[in-house]
Design an enzyme around this catalytic site. Structure first.
Site, PDB file in Angstrom:
ATOM      1  N   GLU A 428       0.842  -1.182   0.000  1.00 22.15           N
ATOM      2  CA  GLU A 428       0.000   0.000   0.000  1.00 22.15           C
ATOM      3  C   GLU A 428       0.890   1.250   0.000  1.00 22.15           C
ATOM      4  OE1 GLU A 428      -1.676   0.550   3.803  1.00 22.15           O
ATOM      5  OE2 GLU A 428      -2.825   2.300   3.222  1.00 22.15           O
ATOM      6  N   ASP A 501      -0.619  -1.089   6.021  1.00 23.18           N
ATOM      7  CA  ASP A 501      -0.426  -0.518   7.357  1.00 23.18           C
ATOM      8  C   ASP A 501      -1.358  -1.169   8.368  1.00 23.18           C
ATOM      9  OD1 ASP A 501       1.496   1.200   6.569  1.00 23.18           O
ATOM     10  OD2 ASP A 501       0.125   2.866   6.154  1.00 23.18           O
ATOM     11  N   ASP A 503      -3.359   0.154  10.241  1.00 22.51           N
ATOM     12  CA  ASP A 503      -4.385   1.127  10.646  1.00 22.51           C
ATOM     13  C   ASP A 503      -5.658   0.892   9.844  1.00 22.51           C
ATOM     14  OD1 ASP A 503      -3.792   1.965   8.133  1.00 22.51           O
ATOM     15  OD2 ASP A 503      -2.920   3.881   8.717  1.00 22.51           O
ATOM     16  N   ASP A 505      -6.991   2.459   7.273  1.00 18.14           N
ATOM     17  CA  ASP A 505      -6.850   2.449   5.815  1.00 18.14           C
ATOM     18  C   ASP A 505      -6.214   1.146   5.340  1.00 18.14           C
ATOM     19  OD1 ASP A 505      -7.965   4.886   5.623  1.00 18.14           O
ATOM     20  OD2 ASP A 505      -6.058   5.995   5.529  1.00 18.14           O
TER      21      ASP A 505
END
Ligand code: 0R9
Length: 643
Positions: A428, A501, A503, A505
């Protein structure tokens, strides 16, 4: 108290040798000694109760996991017969528990039509692989009990009291010298027990996990059987007709039961079972079902002038778009094939299912023209979309042929030619992609950076996916086509690793990619080629000390505690929380997330396709309500699947 007497004869000695063989090579009998094999012990015992239910005598099964991972399974059937068995000269109950394969062979005229269980080995194998087993039988006015340790009888069947009830209760503790773990997973058992209840109409199954407070409980009883199953699978989907189509018939001694309901989704979800075993890899019953629905809907469309003379036939995939179906057959001597032995091989079953569905489904459609119309409208629009997708695909092919290479421009490929040894990291973000390119071992690691918001494949048809500029590079890099064209033998990498990641997203991009693989490259997941990279959450550093990476909060706490024990105070240690992959330099990324020696990869499995489908549908669907509810209820499961 009354005790059955016997002498050990040659047969009994053979018996013990038989169970010794199970202990020596447990994998041969239950598949593995991992958590999966452990759970199989429960299924084997529960299957015996289901057989008794299928014979018409058992209405309730109660299953408990007691503290210490002791399993208790109880049924209210006739009770295992207690009299002396003429062949073994010991009680039938003891015979069932000590003679390999005794269930079928000694059951004789049992009224059992077919036996369940993936390996069909049953009670004696559970006995061989348990530290201890205790069996209590209520039957013939009495309560009888026998006990075993590691397969050996330590208390012969003994009458311990009176009872006017009937039933069998088995308690066992799996042997920790055989299994890698004794920890049962509540949701794994819960899902399988729900499945058994769906497949056995009217059977009530209660399940309790008493290992820790608060105790967990579930109860399943479905009067609708497969109809309830399909309603459950479709509960968050938009249906094209209000109730599932249900057909049932026994042909040539093979009972076939099917429920079908179409939805407005684009995916196909057909679950097949043989003797209550989920045949993940399909087989002859699935083949017969697919052939029949293709023919029935085409014939109906022609005879009702929905397809005109000039129109081409609808293809199988058009007819299966949006279908949810459960196909359950009972076969006396099933032959299981395939990688995971979950593909039905009996060739006569194809014709049996095909003729049964041909007849029953065409009758149904004649009697329910509005349902037929709703389904066929959807099939026709699917066939138009397929045509559009074909054109789009051709365009992609032509475009590729014009370019010098068919590989996407952003891909930094590896030099190794043996695909099995190669890995592609789908990363990503451009900056993380840059670090990964510098940090990788370019011999066998390829990097494909992706960025921005992905297309939601749950809501898009194939033509849109082929044309999507985010997914096209993934399709080209994997190199094996997509959808019905997907050819696992052509994959360019043995490992397809999603690196995102830790997180929100990152979770989003992971979910989208997994949905895409699940829907359009399913064999890639089934074959175990898809992985999730696990980047660290924290870095601990101190002058003169090697950096320590922590992958979870538990890791962090443990490391800090260990440092404290070594006399290094918490506030003397620098704790960096990584917000994204982009914060790591190439060397750190290699050390923590890409070096095969030190990285953590999570393999994405199809263990539970039903659950996965549910998650994908709820997480990706339109309805926010069920999504929030689901995440709240299943936070742990979602975390486990890492989506
Ligand atoms: C809690 C787990 N339950 C069982 O394992 C279980 C086995 C079983 C059974 C019969 C009834 N209930 C059962 N529960 C049974 C079978 C027959 C006759 N009466 C009762 C029969 O097959 O004729 N049995 C499973 C195998 C055997 N009994 C047998 F081989 F001993 F007959």
């Amino acid at each position: 108290m009354e005790q059955y007497k016997h002498k050990y004869g040659a047969e009994q000695i053979q018996v013990l040798e038989g169970l010794e063989a199970v202990r020596k090579r447990p994998g041969m009998y239950i598949g593995s000694v991992s958590a999966r094999g452990l759970h199989h012990l429960v299924y084997e015992i529960a299957d015996n109760c289901v057989d008794e239910a299928l014979a018409g005598y058992c209405k309730n099964i109660n299953i408990k996991i007691e503290p210490g991972n002791i399993v208790s399974v109880e049924d209210d059937g006739r009770g295992i017969p207690v009299e002396i068995h003429p062949k073994t000269k010991i009680s039938t109950a003891e015979t069932v528990y000590t003679v390999l394969h005794a269930g079928g062979k000694f059951g004789g005229d049992s009224g059992y039509k077919v036996s369940g269980g993936l390996h069909g080995v049953g009670a004696s194998v559970v006995n061989a692989l348990s530290e201890w087993v205790e069996v209590t039988i209520q039957r013939d006015g009495g309560i009888f009990q026998m006990k075993f340790e590691r397969g050996k009888t330590v208390q012969k069947l003994t009458r311990i009291g009176d009872s006017d009830k009937t039933g069998t209760k088995v308690r066992f503790l799996a042997d920790d010298t055989i299994f890698e773990t004794l920890e049962y997973d509540y949701s794994v058992l819960e899902n399988r027990l729900r499945e058994i209840a769906f497949l056995t109409k009217g059977l009530r199954i209660t399940f309790e996990d008493l290992r820790e407070e608060p105790i967990k409980k579930a109860e399943f009883c479905f009067e609708g059987g497969l109809i309830s199953f399909v309603e459950y699978l479709n509960k968050n989907k938009e249906k094209l007709h209000p109730t599932p189509i249900y057909i049932e018939k026994t042909v040539s001694d093979v009972p076939v039961e099917i429920a079908i309901q179409y939805t407005s989704a684009y995916s196909e979800n057909i679950y097949t079972f043989v003797n209550n075993i989920h045949t993940v890899e399909g087989g002859t019953h699935l083949e017969g079902f697919k052939r029949a629905i293709t023919k029935v809907f085409n014939d109906y469309a022609r005879s009702h002038n929905i397809l005109k003379e000039k129109d081409a036939n609808l293809q199988g995939e058009d007819i299966r778009e949006g279908i949810t179906a459960v196909v359950s057959v009972k076969v006396k001597e099933p032959q299981f094939e395939g990688q995971t032995k979950t593909k039905l091989g009996n060739s006569n079953v194809t014709g049996i299912v095909q003729s049964m569905v041909n007849e029953a489904l065409s009758n149904f459609l004649e009697e329910n023209p509005s349902v037929a119309k709703a389904i066929l409208e959807k099939c026709i629009s699917a066939s138009r979309a397929r045509e559009a997708a074909r054109k789009a695909r051709e365009l992609v092919r032509r475009k590729n042929a014009l370019e010098t290479s068919t590989l996407p421009g952003k891909l930094a490929d590896c030099s190794e030619k043996n695909a099995e040894l190669c890995e592609v990291y789908i990363v990503e973000g451009d900056s993380a992609g840059g670090s990964a390119k510098q940090g990788r071992d370019r011999k066998f690691q390829a990097i494909l950076p992706l960025w921005g918001k992905m297309l939601n494949v749950e809501k898009s048809r194939a033509d849109k996916i082929y044309n999507n500029d985010k997914l096209q590079p993934v399709i080209l890099a994997v190199g094996a086509g997509i959808g019905a064209d997907f050819d696992i033998t052509k994959i360019r990498y043995g490992k397809v690793i999603i690196m995102a990641d830790a997180d929100v997203d990152g979770a989003h991009i992971r979910t989208l990619l997994l949905t895409f693989f699940f829907r359009y490259m399913r064999p890639l997941i089934e074959n175990g080629n898809v992985y999730l990279a696990q980047p660290p959450l924290y870095k601990l550093s101190k002058k003169g000390m090697k950096d320590i990476y922590c992958y979870t909060d538990e890791d962090l706490n443990r490391e800090l505690k260990e440092l404290e024990e070594k006399g290094i105070a918490r506030d003397a240690v620098g704790i960096q929380r990584y917000k994204g992959l982009g914060e790591m330099n190439p060397e750190q990324l290699w050390d923590t997330t890409m070096n095969p020696e030190t990285r953590i990869l999570i393999k994405v499995t199809m263990e539970d396709a039903i659950k996965a489908d549910e998650i994908f549908t709820i997480l990706m669907g339109d309805d926010v309500g069920p999504r929030r509810e689901f995440i709240e209820q299943n936070a742990k499961y979602v975390k486990n699947l890492d989506i």
